[in-house]
Design an enzyme around this catalytic site. Structure first.
Site, mmCIF file in Angstrom:
data_model
loop_
_atom_site.group_PDB
_atom_site.id
_atom_site.type_symbol
_atom_site.label_atom_id
_atom_site.label_comp_id
_atom_site.label_asym_id
_atom_site.label_seq_id
_atom_site.Cartn_x
_atom_site.Cartn_y
_atom_site.Cartn_z
ATOM 1 C CD GLU A 34 -2.968 3.265 -5.279
ATOM 2 O OE1 GLU A 34 -3.975 2.589 -5.556
ATOM 3 O OE2 GLU A 34 -1.953 2.785 -4.770
ATOM 4 N NE ARG B 212 -4.252 -1.478 0.134
ATOM 5 C CZ ARG B 212 -4.388 -2.543 -0.655
ATOM 6 N NH1 ARG B 212 -3.442 -2.856 -1.525
ATOM 7 N NH2 ARG B 212 -5.495 -3.281 -0.605
ATOM 8 C CG HIS C 132 -3.080 -0.767 -6.736
ATOM 9 N ND1 HIS C 132 -3.416 -0.132 -5.573
ATOM 10 C CD2 HIS C 132 -3.016 -2.089 -6.404
ATOM 11 C CE1 HIS C 132 -3.551 -1.013 -4.595
ATOM 12 N NE2 HIS C 132 -3.308 -2.224 -5.085
HETATM 13 C C1 DGY Z 1 -5.458 -6.192 -2.894
HETATM 14 O O1 DGY Z 1 -6.179 -7.163 -3.182
HETATM 15 O O2 DGY Z 1 -5.428 -5.739 -1.756
HETATM 16 C C2 DGY Z 1 -4.614 -5.627 -3.970
HETATM 17 O O3 DGY Z 1 -3.981 -4.481 -3.624
HETATM 18 C C3 DGY Z 1 -5.388 -5.482 -5.255
HETATM 19 O O4 DGY Z 1 -5.579 -6.726 -5.757
#
Ligand code: DGY
Length: 328
Positions: A271, A242, A290
């Protein structure tokens, strides 16, 4: 029997959407842009379930204005966008999609490790811009070796362990730091010879540092100025977890001053990343939108999983992937 109402905040792959549409009276947000807070409330006000994405901030005040809500089925493994404490207090089930995206995200982490260390994207830009005028340059676009290097993994959950397993083929030395108990270290095959070390040692000794922690108050800005200063100037940092786990401003300064050789980022503090972000001006960072779990098969499996969680929760059964079982 009347079908229950659910709101799906984005068009997820058909394999999941089909189940949801068969089972429920579903309204699906068709726009590419996420619904606003008011739009979520408007569309979700009669719903017993909502399917959410990590870009939907499901805060307490949204939950409060969805009086019939019984389940939030997150289409992702991470759920830091949901006020879990408040949902739990209200007795609302929250589910996610763990496991299925582990290998796909580990693959992408490796794509970033390779791209950042061997300057792949920069080299591609170099060719496209017409800069390749001499057939072979002894010092053209030199990067750093991955084979035989030291890989530092911060967070040894499922994805961290999958990244470690892939390092085997590159004869890497593996260091890791993890908050979890040593029991979970058993997810790593012994022949990897991975060593658990403190963060300080990991940062100082690794050639590649890769982040695999969830976003929590404790992990926000886990990597900042102080931590970056401990890393080797030749090292690279990769983040597929993240964005807020890294202090972006500190990272920008470290990359710009070549205090850090390169970075590979799939996630950002904001984002989509703002077009005026200074990170966009740097050559020594690879930026992705992402896409850690973005393979056709994995996104389909996530969609099915999400639909099954929703179906189970709204039929009174225990959903396979509940994150707050205390509400049952
Ligand atoms: C998640 O699933 O948390 C990812 O960041 C996106 O697939």
């Amino acid at each position: 029997m009347l079908k229950k109402h659910v709101f799906v905040t984005r068009k997820i792959p058909m394999d999941g959407l089909r189940i949801i549409k068969q089972e429920f009276h579903a309204s699906v947000w068709e726009n590419e842009m996420p619904p606003s807070k008011e739009q979520i409330i408007e569309n979700g006000k009669d719903c017993e379930g909502i399917v959410t994405l990590l870009s939907d901030p499901i805060s307490a005040d949204i939950i409060e204005r969805l009086p019939n809500l019984r389940v939030i089925a997150q289409y992702a493994v991470g759920y830091d966008n949901i006020d879990l404490k408040y949902a739990t207090k209200r007795g609302i089930i929250v589910t996610n999609t763990p496991g299925v995206l582990t290998e796909t995200t580990a693959d992408l982490t490796w794509a970033l490790i390779m791209a950042a260390s061997r300057r792949i994207v920069e080299a591609d830009r170099y060719v496209r811009r017409g800069n390749w005028r001499v057939a072979w340059g002894p010092e053209l676009l030199l990067g750093s070796d991955i084979h035989g290097a030291t890989l530092g993994i911060i967070g040894l959950g499922r994805i961290g362990a999958a990244v470690a397993r892939r390092a085997c083929g590159f004869d890497m030395k593996i260091l890791y730091s993890s908050r979890s108990t040593r029991e979970s270290d058993k997810s790593l095959p012994e022949n990897l010879g991975a060593q658990r070390v403190d963060m300080d040692t990991l940062l100082r000794e690794s050639d590649v540092v890769t982040l695999h922690v969830p976003l929590t108050p404790e992990t926000r800005h886990l990597i900042g100025k102080v931590e970056l200063a401990k890393m080797k100037p030749s090292a690279i940092l990769v983040n597929t977890s993240r964005g807020p786990v890294v202090d972006e401003e500190a990272l920008y300064q470290a990359l710009r001053s070549k205090r850090l050789a390169a970075a590979g980022l799939d996630v950002f503090a904001e984002e989509p990343i703002r077009l005026d972000s200074p990170l966009l001006e740097l050559e020594n960072v690879v930026l992705l939108p992402h896409i850690g779990s973005a393979s056709t098969r994995t996104r389909s499996t996530m969609a099915k999983m999400c639909a099954e969680n929703l179906r189970a929760a709204l039929s009174g059964a225990r959903p396979p992937n509940i994150v707050n079982p205390e509400v049952l």
